[in-house]
Scaffold this motif. Structure first.
Motif, short mmCIF file in Angstrom:
data_model
loop_
_atom_site.label_atom_id
_atom_site.label_comp_id
_atom_site.label_asym_id
_atom_site.label_seq_id
_atom_site.Cartn_x
_atom_site.Cartn_y
_atom_site.Cartn_z
N LEU A 180 0.86 -1.13 0.09
CA LEU A 180 -0.03 0.18 -0.12
C LEU A 180 0.81 1.43 0.02
N ASP A 181 2.02 1.22 0.67
CA ASP A 181 2.96 2.52 0.40
C ASP A 181 3.13 2.82 -0.95
N SER A 182 3.35 1.96 -1.79
CA SER A 182 3.71 2.51 -3.15
C SER A 182 2.22 2.74 -4.00
N VAL A 183 1.11 2.04 -3.44
CA VAL A 183 -0.29 2.50 -4.00
C VAL A 183 -0.56 4.10 -3.63
N ILE A 184 -0.49 4.32 -2.23
CA ILE A 184 -0.43 5.51 -1.84
C ILE A 184 0.43 6.78 -2.29
N PHE A 236 -2.05 -0.94 9.63
CA PHE A 236 -1.10 -0.43 10.71
C PHE A 236 -1.75 -0.80 11.95
N PHE A 237 -3.12 -0.88 12.38
CA PHE A 237 -3.79 -1.27 13.56
C PHE A 237 -3.38 -2.86 13.72
N ALA A 238 -3.88 -3.78 12.68
CA ALA A 238 -3.34 -5.11 12.65
C ALA A 238 -1.85 -5.41 13.15
N ALA A 239 -1.03 -4.44 12.63
CA ALA A 239 0.47 -4.66 12.85
C ALA A 239 0.92 -4.03 14.45
N ALA A 240 -0.27 -3.39 15.15
CA ALA A 240 0.02 -2.83 16.35
C ALA A 240 0.95 -1.53 16.26
N GLN A 241 0.92 -0.82 15.04
CA GLN A 241 1.26 0.27 14.88
C GLN A 241 0.19 1.28 14.89
N LEU A 242 -0.02 1.47 16.20
CA LEU A 242 -1.24 2.30 16.73
C LEU A 242 -1.23 3.93 16.21
N ARG A 243 0.28 4.39 16.24
CA ARG A 243 0.22 5.91 16.15
C ARG A 243 -0.18 6.32 14.48
N ALA A 244 0.50 5.40 13.93
CA ALA A 244 0.28 5.29 12.30
C ALA A 244 -1.15 4.79 11.76
N ALA A 245 -1.72 4.11 12.53
CA ALA A 245 -3.26 3.88 12.30
C ALA A 245 -4.04 5.04 12.86
N GLU A 246 -3.87 5.66 13.65
CA GLU A 246 -4.36 6.81 14.15
C GLU A 246 -4.24 8.08 12.96
N LEU A 247 -2.88 8.22 12.63
CA LEU A 247 -2.86 9.35 11.50
C LEU A 247 -3.52 8.93 10.44
N GLU A 248 -3.72 7.57 9.91
CA GLU A 248 -4.12 7.36 8.89
C GLU A 248 -5.73 7.37 8.75
N PHE A 249 -6.42 6.99 9.90
CA PHE A 249 -7.72 6.83 10.00
C PHE A 249 -8.11 8.53 10.14
N GLN A 250 -7.24 9.27 10.59
CA GLN A 250 -7.65 10.97 10.94
C GLN A 250 -7.59 11.48 9.61
N ALA A 262 -9.85 5.00 -0.21
CA ALA A 262 -9.79 3.45 -0.05
C ALA A 262 -8.35 2.76 0.36
N ALA A 263 -7.43 3.38 -0.34
CA ALA A 263 -5.85 2.76 0.10
C ALA A 263 -5.63 3.23 1.43
N ARG A 264 -6.06 4.35 1.82
CA ARG A 264 -5.53 4.63 3.20
C ARG A 264 -6.38 4.13 4.17
N LEU A 265 -7.66 3.77 4.19
CA LEU A 265 -8.46 3.19 5.01
C LEU A 265 -7.78 1.79 5.19
N LEU A 266 -7.53 1.10 3.96
CA LEU A 266 -7.03 -0.37 3.95
C LEU A 266 -5.46 -0.18 5.18
N ARG A 267 -4.69 0.67 4.46
CA ARG A 267 -3.40 0.85 5.15
C ARG A 267 -3.49 1.16 6.62
N ALA A 268 -4.55 1.92 7.32
CA ALA A 268 -5.04 2.30 8.61
C ALA A 268 -5.35 0.80 9.14
#
Length: 125
Positions: free
Chosen positions: A32-36, A53-67, A44-50
């Protein structure tokens, strides 16, 4: 390295969905990094990446992407719900509850309503 085209981005997006379903969140993030990078406007790509990130326990990255998704789509109930789950997992219950309640107001699905804990309002002083 092969030249990336819109078609390869679609293939990578679909492959990332499959990887996330197979619990390979980090693999999904890599795709998804290259897609985005090529399509930063793709919510849609950002939501999937969020989600990845959540599934990988990268919570800060997930938070930023969901925002980012919510800045573009403030009425996206799923993004509010998922951001609430992210805050919940990060031990930020007040922020989580706010987004759970927005999600439930936008889409009163049973899981959104349960997370919103509206019945707790009656017991708060």
């Amino acid at each position: 390295m092969p030249r990336m085209t819109p078609e390869t981005h679609v293939i990578d997006f679909r492959a990332a969905e499959t990887l996330l379903e197979a619990r390979d969140a980090r693999g999904a993030i890599r795709l998804l990094d290259s897609v985005i990078a090529a399509h930063p406007e793709s919510t849609a790509a950002r939501l999937l990446r969020a989600r990845a990130f959540f599934a990988a326990a990268q919570l800060r990255a997930a938070e930023l992407e969901f925002q980012t998704v919510l800045e573009r789509e403030p009425t996206n109930a799923y993004a509010h719900f998922a951001l609430g789950r992210t805050y919940e997992r990060a031990a930020r219950p007040a922020e989580a509850l706010r987004h759970f309640r927005i999600a439930a107001a936008l889409d009163p699905r049973p899981d959104h309503v349960a997370a919103a804990r509206f019945e707790d309002r009656d017991h708060q002083g």
